[in-house]
Write a protein that holds these residues in place. Structure first.
Motif, short mmCIF file in Angstrom:
data_model
loop_
_atom_site.label_atom_id
_atom_site.label_comp_id
_atom_site.label_asym_id
_atom_site.label_seq_id
_atom_site.Cartn_x
_atom_site.Cartn_y
_atom_site.Cartn_z
N MET A 1 0.85 -1.21 0.00
CA MET A 1 0.00 0.00 0.00
C MET A 1 0.88 1.26 0.00
N ILE A 2 0.58 2.18 -0.91
CA ILE A 2 1.34 3.44 -0.98
C ILE A 2 0.64 4.47 -0.09
N ARG A 3 1.36 4.95 0.93
CA ARG A 3 0.75 5.90 1.87
C ARG A 3 1.13 7.33 1.49
N ILE A 4 0.10 8.19 1.47
CA ILE A 4 0.29 9.55 0.95
C ILE A 4 -0.21 10.61 1.92
N VAL A 5 0.53 11.72 2.00
CA VAL A 5 0.04 12.92 2.68
C VAL A 5 -0.22 13.96 1.58
N ILE A 6 -1.36 14.64 1.64
CA ILE A 6 -1.70 15.68 0.65
C ILE A 6 -1.67 17.05 1.33
N ALA A 7 -0.97 17.99 0.72
CA ALA A 7 -0.95 19.37 1.24
C ALA A 7 -1.54 20.29 0.17
N GLU A 8 -2.65 20.92 0.50
CA GLU A 8 -3.37 21.78 -0.45
C GLU A 8 -4.20 22.76 0.36
N ASP A 9 -4.12 24.07 0.07
CA ASP A 9 -4.83 25.06 0.90
C ASP A 9 -6.28 25.28 0.47
N GLN A 10 -6.70 24.75 -0.68
CA GLN A 10 -8.11 24.88 -1.06
C GLN A 10 -8.86 23.63 -0.60
N ASN A 11 -9.75 23.82 0.39
CA ASN A 11 -10.41 22.67 1.02
C ASN A 11 -11.13 21.75 0.06
N MET A 12 -11.83 22.35 -0.91
CA MET A 12 -12.60 21.52 -1.82
C MET A 12 -11.67 20.61 -2.64
N LEU A 13 -10.57 21.20 -3.10
CA LEU A 13 -9.62 20.43 -3.90
C LEU A 13 -8.92 19.37 -3.04
N LEU A 14 -8.63 19.73 -1.79
CA LEU A 14 -8.01 18.79 -0.86
C LEU A 14 -8.92 17.57 -0.67
N GLY A 15 -10.21 17.84 -0.45
CA GLY A 15 -11.19 16.76 -0.27
C GLY A 15 -11.31 15.90 -1.52
N ALA A 16 -11.38 16.57 -2.69
CA ALA A 16 -11.54 15.84 -3.96
C ALA A 16 -10.33 14.96 -4.25
N LEU A 17 -9.13 15.51 -4.04
CA LEU A 17 -7.91 14.74 -4.28
C LEU A 17 -7.85 13.52 -3.36
N GLY A 18 -8.19 13.76 -2.09
CA GLY A 18 -8.20 12.66 -1.11
C GLY A 18 -9.16 11.56 -1.52
N ALA A 19 -10.38 11.95 -1.93
CA ALA A 19 -11.41 10.98 -2.32
C ALA A 19 -10.96 10.20 -3.57
N LEU A 20 -10.41 10.91 -4.55
CA LEU A 20 -9.96 10.25 -5.79
C LEU A 20 -8.87 9.22 -5.52
N LEU A 21 -7.89 9.62 -4.71
CA LEU A 21 -6.76 8.72 -4.46
C LEU A 21 -7.17 7.55 -3.56
N ASP A 22 -8.11 7.79 -2.64
CA ASP A 22 -8.59 6.71 -1.76
C ASP A 22 -9.33 5.62 -2.56
N MET A 23 -9.85 5.98 -3.74
CA MET A 23 -10.54 5.00 -4.57
C MET A 23 -9.58 4.00 -5.23
N GLU A 24 -8.30 4.36 -5.26
CA GLU A 24 -7.30 3.44 -5.85
C GLU A 24 -6.99 2.33 -4.83
N GLU A 25 -6.94 1.10 -5.31
CA GLU A 25 -6.78 -0.05 -4.40
C GLU A 25 -5.44 -0.06 -3.67
N ASP A 26 -4.41 0.49 -4.33
CA ASP A 26 -3.07 0.40 -3.75
C ASP A 26 -2.58 1.70 -3.12
N ILE A 27 -3.50 2.68 -2.96
CA ILE A 27 -3.11 3.99 -2.40
C ILE A 27 -3.98 4.32 -1.18
N GLU A 28 -3.33 4.80 -0.13
CA GLU A 28 -4.07 5.19 1.07
C GLU A 28 -3.65 6.61 1.46
N VAL A 29 -4.65 7.49 1.68
CA VAL A 29 -4.34 8.85 2.12
C VAL A 29 -4.16 8.83 3.64
N ALA A 30 -2.91 9.05 4.07
CA ALA A 30 -2.57 8.93 5.50
C ALA A 30 -2.76 10.24 6.25
#
Length: 199
Positions: A1-30
């Motif tokens: 599993m690839i663990r990721i931290v996302i840094a983004e100051d626009q909340n909507m984009l931060l949420g969308a990026l997190g949701a998109l990447l969480d849908m990938e089987e081998d990626i986890e937003v940590a």
């Protein structure tokens, strides 16, 4: 599993990026951060494989955070709207593993993350064009002179420092203006700064 931290100051984009990447089987937003300083704290707390970072954020920019993470185990991917050569140069110096533009398709992002985990570097093709367009036409001596001008040096002082005559320095300045296709010293300094050529 690839663990990721996302840094983004626009909340909507931060949420969308997190949701998109969480849908990938081998990626986890940590973890998610809204600026570079929070991102650094999270990277040290949760030890992710990758930190996905915007550039323009409050408190600490993504490039400042990337420089602070240089040499750490966490790989950095810059995800930005800006294809500016100065930013790209700084990112390369900070040894980032990827530099992608926000308008890339989401599958490109997930695939880039996998490639980076496999040891590759991934840069948006648009950036390569920008870098070629922004090649520095100035010689080392001309760079020395524009650097001194940017630091507020006047012709006489620069001539003394570089052991040249005033006339020679003035000649260099007019060559610099020609090469950069600008009308005056201020425009030359501004252009060199924007391109990321000055210290």
């Amino acid at each position: 599993m690839i663990r990721i931290v996302i840094a983004e100051d626009q909340n909507m984009l931060l949420g969308a990026l997190g949701a998109l990447l969480d849908m990938e089987e081998d990626i986890e937003v940590a973890g998610k951060a809204s600026n570079g300083r929070e991102a650094l704290g999270l990277v040290r707390d949760v030890s992710p494989d990758i930190c996905l970072m915007d550039i323009e954020m409050p408190v600490m920019t993504g490039l400042d955070a990337a420089e602070a993470l240089k040499g750490e185990d966490c790989k950095v991917i810059i995800l930005t709207t800006f294809a500016r050569p100065g930013y790209f140069e700084r990112a390369k110096k900070a040894d980032v593993s990827g530099y992608l533009l926000k308008d890339s398709p989401s599958e490109t992002l997930a695939n880039s993350i996998r490639q980076i985990m496999a040891g590759k570097r991934v840069y948006s093709p648009e950036l390569i064009d920008v870098v070629f367009e922004s090649r520095n036409p100035l010689t080392l001596r001309e760079m020395e002179i524009i650097q001194l001008l940017a630091e507020g040096g006047k012709t006489k002082a620069i001539a003394r420092e570089l052991h040249l005559s005033d006339g020679t320095v003035r000649n260099y300045v007019s060559i610099i203006l020609d090469k950069l296709e600008v009308d005056n010293r201020i425009e030359a300094i501004t252009k060199a700064r924007d391109k990321g050529w000055l210290k």
